[in-house]
Design a protein around this motif. Structure first.
Motif, PDB file in Angstrom:
ATOM      1  N   GLU A   1       0.824  -1.089   0.094  1.00  0.00           N
ATOM      2  CA  GLU A   1       0.081   0.118  -0.088  1.00  0.00           C
ATOM      3  C   GLU A   1       0.735   1.217  -0.014  1.00  0.00           C
ATOM      4  O   GLU A   1       0.459   2.374  -0.649  1.00  0.00           O
ATOM      5  CB  GLU A   1      -0.745  -0.045   1.154  1.00  0.00           C
ATOM      6  N   LYS A   2       2.070   1.111   0.798  1.00  0.00           N
ATOM      7  CA  LYS A   2       3.003   2.283   0.750  1.00  0.00           C
ATOM      8  C   LYS A   2       3.420   2.660  -0.490  1.00  0.00           C
ATOM      9  O   LYS A   2       3.585   3.853  -1.113  1.00  0.00           O
ATOM     10  CB  LYS A   2       4.064   2.074   1.859  1.00  0.00           C
ATOM     11  N   ALA A   3       3.825   1.582  -1.245  1.00  0.00           N
ATOM     12  CA  ALA A   3       4.417   2.076  -2.755  1.00  0.00           C
ATOM     13  C   ALA A   3       3.293   2.419  -3.702  1.00  0.00           C
ATOM     14  O   ALA A   3       3.544   3.225  -4.476  1.00  0.00           O
ATOM     15  CB  ALA A   3       4.832   0.435  -3.176  1.00  0.00           C
ATOM     16  N   MET A   4       2.267   1.670  -3.575  1.00  0.00           N
ATOM     17  CA  MET A   4       0.961   2.226  -4.487  1.00  0.00           C
ATOM     18  C   MET A   4       0.788   3.859  -4.197  1.00  0.00           C
ATOM     19  O   MET A   4       0.414   4.727  -4.873  1.00  0.00           O
ATOM     20  CB  MET A   4      -0.399   1.450  -4.226  1.00  0.00           C
TER      21      MET A   4
ATOM     22  N   VAL B   1       3.157   6.205  -5.797  1.00  0.00           N
ATOM     23  CA  VAL B   1       2.985   6.265  -7.127  1.00  0.00           C
ATOM     24  C   VAL B   1       1.626   7.006  -7.379  1.00  0.00           C
ATOM     25  O   VAL B   1       1.699   8.409  -8.121  1.00  0.00           O
ATOM     26  CB  VAL B   1       2.572   4.973  -7.937  1.00  0.00           C
ATOM     27  N   VAL B   2       0.660   7.180  -6.466  1.00  0.00           N
ATOM     28  CA  VAL B   2      -0.602   8.145  -6.586  1.00  0.00           C
ATOM     29  C   VAL B   2      -0.223   9.394  -6.156  1.00  0.00           C
ATOM     30  O   VAL B   2      -0.584  10.179  -6.894  1.00  0.00           O
ATOM     31  CB  VAL B   2      -1.630   7.432  -6.026  1.00  0.00           C
ATOM     32  N   GLN B   3       0.420   9.816  -5.262  1.00  0.00           N
ATOM     33  CA  GLN B   3       0.875  11.152  -4.790  1.00  0.00           C
ATOM     34  C   GLN B   3       1.636  11.816  -5.889  1.00  0.00           C
ATOM     35  O   GLN B   3       1.924  12.949  -6.061  1.00  0.00           O
ATOM     36  CB  GLN B   3       1.902  10.826  -3.574  1.00  0.00           C
ATOM     37  N   GLY B   4       2.389  10.922  -6.469  1.00  0.00           N
ATOM     38  CA  GLY B   4       3.234  11.314  -7.805  1.00  0.00           C
ATOM     39  C   GLY B   4       2.527  11.651  -9.129  1.00  0.00           C
ATOM     40  O   GLY B   4       3.011  12.027  -9.985  1.00  0.00           O
ATOM     41  N   GLY B   5       1.253  11.197  -9.029  1.00  0.00           N
ATOM     42  CA  GLY B   5       0.356  11.607 -10.068  1.00  0.00           C
ATOM     43  C   GLY B   5       0.036  10.525 -11.109  1.00  0.00           C
ATOM     44  O   GLY B   5      -0.667  10.627 -11.997  1.00  0.00           O
TER      45      GLY B   5
END
Length: 88
Positions: A26-29, A32-36
Motif C-alpha cells: 500500500e505504501k508503494a501504491m 505512485v498516486v501521490q506522484g500523479g
C-alpha cells in the motif's frame, strides 16, 4: 448416474488469495498516486483502475479527496486519502 462419478468441487485458492495488500504494498501504491500516476497491482502486475471519490457533508467545512484503486485481475482494492496520503 453412477456412484463412481467424481463430485464437482470448486478449485482451491492458494493460501492468502483473498488477503488484503500488505502495508509495504500500500505504501508503494500510495507513492505512485501521490506522484500523479496509476500504479500496477503489486500482486499480479496489472495496471490498476482508479476512481476518484469525492466526499464530505455539506456545511461541515471539510472535503475529502480520495482515490480508490482496483485491480481488474485479482480484484483487490485500496482507498487512499489523496491530500494527506493516508490509507482509510
Amino acid at each position: 448416474m453412477s456412484d463412481d462419478a467424481p463430485e464437482a468441487t470448486p478449485p482451491e485458492k492458494p493460501a492468502g488469495a483473498s488477503a488484503r495488500f500488505t502495508a509495504d504494498e500500500e505504501k508503494a501504491m500510495r507513492a505512485v498516486v501521490q506522484g500523479g500516476g496509476v500504479p500496477d497491482c503489486p500482486r499480479c502486475q496489472v495496471r490498476m483502475t482508479h476512481r476518484p471519490i469525492g466526499g464530505g457533508s455539506f456545511g461541515l467545512g471539510y472535503h475529502r479527496q480520495r482515490e480508490w484503486l482496483l485491480c481488474p485481475s485479482c480484484r483487490r482494492s485500496a482507498i487512499f486519502d489523496v491530500r494527506r496520503g493516508t490509507r482509510l
